[in-house]
Write an enzyme that holds these catalytic residues in place. Structure first.
Site, PDB file in Angstrom:
ATOM      1  N   GLY A  24      -6.161  -8.830  -7.074  1.00 56.20           N
ATOM      2  CA  GLY A  24      -6.453  -7.381  -7.363  1.00 56.20           C
ATOM      3  C   GLY A  24      -5.359  -6.757  -8.260  1.00 56.20           C
ATOM      4  O   GLY A  24      -4.331  -7.360  -8.395  1.00 56.20           O
ATOM      5  N   GLY A  27      -3.262   0.544 -11.560  1.00 56.02           N
ATOM      6  CA  GLY A  27      -2.529   1.015 -12.622  1.00 56.02           C
ATOM      7  C   GLY A  27      -1.220   0.841 -12.685  1.00 56.02           C
ATOM      8  O   GLY A  27      -0.503   0.701 -13.656  1.00 56.02           O
ATOM      9  N   GLY A  29       0.443  -1.823 -10.501  1.00 57.44           N
ATOM     10  CA  GLY A  29       0.672  -3.234 -10.002  1.00 57.44           C
ATOM     11  C   GLY A  29      -0.490  -4.413  -9.807  1.00 57.44           C
ATOM     12  O   GLY A  29      -1.499  -3.910 -10.171  1.00 57.44           O
ATOM     13  N   GLN A  30       0.181  -5.433  -9.696  1.00 55.31           N
ATOM     14  CA  GLN A  30      -0.862  -6.516  -9.672  1.00 55.31           C
ATOM     15  C   GLN A  30      -0.624  -7.370  -8.461  1.00 55.31           C
ATOM     16  O   GLN A  30       0.490  -7.210  -7.888  1.00 55.31           O
ATOM     17  CB  GLN A  30      -0.531  -7.523 -10.712  1.00 55.31           C
ATOM     18  N   ASP A 138      -4.338   7.793   1.560  1.00 55.12           N
ATOM     19  CA  ASP A 138      -5.214   7.315   0.348  1.00 55.12           C
ATOM     20  C   ASP A 138      -6.133   6.270   1.158  1.00 55.12           C
ATOM     21  O   ASP A 138      -6.458   5.331   0.466  1.00 55.12           O
ATOM     22  CB  ASP A 138      -4.120   6.497  -0.529  1.00 55.12           C
TER      23      ASP A 138
END
Length: 426
Positions: A24, A27, A29-30, A138
């Site tokens: 995944g 914007g 992080g990876q 969120d």
């Protein structure tokens, strides 16, 4: 959860975790699939080098501290972290399965029974978070992972302590996902209360049962207008009648008009019981319906070579001879390579019908007479055959050149068990 191969620019190791693939990105992080030296899978989140600055580090450190505070069976647990590293990272429990957004996109909306079970489970999980003085802020379909043991909540990057006016957000800046955001959060009101997570959970359940969110618009400004305008009601099209009152209340424009999470749990229970099921039965059906096949390493690594195991004169694997390496066996000892046993193709099983059955019927689809019911399957997961173990391949050696024998040993043991099972007389 889909796993993509590493790119040439990706790191191969972070904080002792070997990185195996991408699972995944966002914007900032990876997220990688990682593996500890002991073989424990983990979701390793790394801040992108292009966005690493003092504010990002501070926000990332806050996420780490919040994850240290949170506990609960439905929360992805923090394993390790280093927000001060050159590339700040954290590792959390890896939950193998699709997120709710991908599951609905691939398999369609959930029946009302399973949606009510999902609601009861997530409401109880959020209540635990709130008892620890935190808000998620969120919650959305992409942050609900449907694992083999049930749903879990992830990504507390925007979580804050309840009743706190302190924020890392710049003035007049709203953070979160607008399509699941309550009006008071979209308006930038502070402090926020637990009602923000009730609203977001209502949006998640609406998506689960209907395939769409409360408000939809191609333009972000139009979307914010829809969310904050009390005259525009959320879109509840496609919602079964039994869930309309609950979702209407959870998506109320005014925070004080929304139910408490304990009330959400009780109303979800009422929907389940009205259809003749117990809550535990509905939970098992939800897990069976949403669990994905095991594929952690199978799709990343090439298949292992079949082990060489001596056979006895009777054709059975010789345990004593198998203990000796082929290179040290005495001359004249017969050694035969055992390939994975060829078993008959299993007959296709009828997919369990998850449409709500009336009261009094058996929970197992098609089972009417206990004496005629098929024997129970081995307990390797909800209504699923045991999956193959991951195979070692190009990453057979770990950090420092140390060979990893654990995966090969598990594969060898599994294949031996299959050979014995296929040839046993009992």
């Amino acid at each position: 959860m889909p796993i993509a191969p590493l790119s040439p620019h990706d790191p191969t190791e972070l904080g002792g975790y070997e990185l195996l693939g991408r699972i995944g990105q966002g914007g900032m992080g990876q997220v990688y699939l990682g593996e500890s030296p002991g073989g424990e899978p983990a979701a390793v989140k790394v801040i992108k080098p292009s966005v690493v600055d003092s504010e990002t580090r501070q926000r990332f450190a806050q996420e780490v501290e919040i994850l240290k505070t949170i506990w609960g069976a439905r929360i992805a647990a923090l394993l390790d972290a280093d927000p001060e590293a050159d590339r700040p990272w954290l590792a959390t429990e890896y939950i193998e399965g699709l997120d709710l957004s991908r599951h609905v996109a691939s398999h369609g909306p959930l029946p009302s029974l399973l949606t009510a079970s999902l609601g009861a489970t997530l409401a109880e999980a959020l209540a635990t978070v709130h008892k620890q003085g935190l808000l998620h802020r969120d919650l959305k379909p992409a942050n609900v992972l449907l694992g083999p043991n049930g749903p879990k909540i992830i990504d507390f990057g925007l979580a804050v302590f309840a009743e706190s006016s302190v924020s890392l957000t710049a003035p007049n800046t709203v953070v979160g996902t607008p399509s699941c955001m309550p009006p008071e959060q979209a308006n930038g009101e502070k402090p926020l209360t637990s009602a923000v997570d009730v609203y977001a959970l209502g949006a998640v359940l609406l998506f689960a049962v209907s395939g769409h969110l409360p408000y939809q618009a191609a333009n972000i400004h139009v979307l914010f207008h829809q969310v904050t305008d009390p005259a525009i009601a959320p879109d509840l099209s496609g919602v079964p009648d039994e869930l309309v009152p609950l979702l209407t209340a959870m998506l109320a424009h005014q925070a004080q008009d929304r139910p408490a999470l304990d009330d959400v749990v009780q109303q979800c229970r009422a929907v389940i019981e009205a259809q003749g099921f117990k809550v535990a039965q509905a939970r098992r059906r939800l897990t069976t319906h949403t669990a994905a096949p095991t594929q952690i390493l199978d799709d990343l690594l090439p298949p292992a070579e079949a082990p060489t195991v001596p056979l006895s004169p009777t054709g059975q694997p010789d345990a004593e001879a198998a203990a000796a390496s082929p290179s040290t066996a005495e001359p004249g000892t017969a050694a035969t390579q055992i390939l994975p046993p060829t078993l008959p193709e299993p007959k296709p099983e009828r997919t369990p019908t998850l449409v709500d059955s009336p009261k009094g019927q058996s929970e197992t689809p098609g089972a009417t007479d206990p004496a005629q019911s098929p024997p129970p399957k081995p307990a390797s997961g909800p209504d699923r055959a045991p999956s193959s173990l991951p195979a070692p391949g190009s990453r057979a050696k770990g950090r420092g050149g140390r060979p990893r024998h654990s995966a090969q040993a598990r594969i060898t043991a599994q294949r031996l068990r299959e050979v014995y099972a296929a040839r046993a007389t009992f």
